[in-house]
Design an enzyme around this catalytic site. Sequence first.
Site, PDB file in Angstrom:
ATOM      1  N   LYS A  45       0.844  -1.193   0.000  1.00  0.00           N
ATOM      2  CA  LYS A  45       0.000   0.000   0.000  1.00  0.00           C
ATOM      3  C   LYS A  45       0.877   1.240   0.000  1.00  0.00           C
ATOM      4  O   LYS A  45       1.904   1.275   0.657  1.00  0.00           O
ATOM      5  CB  LYS A  45      -0.889  -0.005   1.251  1.00  0.00           C
ATOM      6  CG  LYS A  45      -1.861   1.159   1.329  1.00  0.00           C
ATOM      7  CD  LYS A  45      -3.016   0.959   0.400  1.00  0.00           C
ATOM      8  CE  LYS A  45      -4.044   2.088   0.511  1.00  0.00           C
ATOM      9  NZ  LYS A  45      -3.553   3.376  -0.036  1.00  0.00           N
ATOM     10  N   CYS A 129      -1.301  11.155  -5.857  1.00  0.00           N
ATOM     11  CA  CYS A 129      -2.325  10.864  -4.851  1.00  0.00           C
ATOM     12  C   CYS A 129      -3.398  11.951  -4.891  1.00  0.00           C
ATOM     13  O   CYS A 129      -3.254  12.995  -4.244  1.00  0.00           O
ATOM     14  CB  CYS A 129      -1.717  10.790  -3.460  1.00  0.00           C
ATOM     15  SG  CYS A 129      -0.615   9.389  -3.278  1.00  0.00           S
TER      16      CYS A 129
END
Length: 310
Positions: A45, A129
């Site tokens: 992750k 992101c």
Amino acid sequence: MTTLSTTFLGQTFASPLFNASGVRCFDKDELNSLLASASGSLVTKSCTREARTGNPEPRYVATPLGSINSMGLPNKGYGYYLDYAKAHDYSKKPLFMSVAGLSLDDNIAMVAAIRDAALPAIVELNLSCPNVPGKPQIAYDFDAMDRMLAAVSAEYDRPFGVKMPPYFDIAHFDLAAEVLNRYPAVAFITCINSVGNALVIDIEREEVVIKPKDGFGGLGGDYVLPTALANVNAFHRRCPEKRVIGCGGVRSGEHIFMHLLAGASLVQVGTALQEEGPGIFARLNAELAAILERKGYASIDEVRGRLKTL
């Protein structure tokens, strides 16, 4: 005999396929399920310096053509994934570590810790992101991306890669490639993260389907395949000294073959993995092998970048 094996940054991959960061890789149990699957590798992750709970639920919803999400980088903190990387059996599969610091200092601290651990893990620096409220994507600010890559290249003495958002303008492909090509340490480019700031509406309830950001989120799945292929091919053409990892819209062997033709060396699976589970890799490997055999290719390396134009 057709083989799916390939080499990448000096490591051998039994298959070009693995998970997209953020999918089925939150904790050790999920990572171990990928390790036990038919994937060729796995990626952790995207981690931050401290653990994060992420955005409020619902933050991921499957749709008829893929998915929409606004996860907000939920993760256990880089120390957790570094400990996993230290215990990982690299003889089974190569391991990527995805790093997504909320600041330059955060990224420097994390890559320094990974460097000092002297592991064969491959770093993927996430510059894309879109789901942290108030935080812009580094890769859409070319000066900021330049500063980030200069600092990370100075701190981290091994080849690493970058996870990129989609670009939609030829001029932006050119500008991004110009920055990336300044840094030989940037060995690979992962294209793409989700297509950001989309809106899915439930007409029966007359409302959005995810809670964060008033329903705005990143698209994955079928929606994004053509955009992902364009980005893979654009950077394959513009960054000939670097490798490209394809990501976006993959749910069949044909989709993998398209990514390879466009220039991908490895291929990540996101939405389809989330929906189907790690068993998807055995199916995808079989479908890809059948295509290669039918077309007379002995390996995936023979396919990479062979896309013809009219």
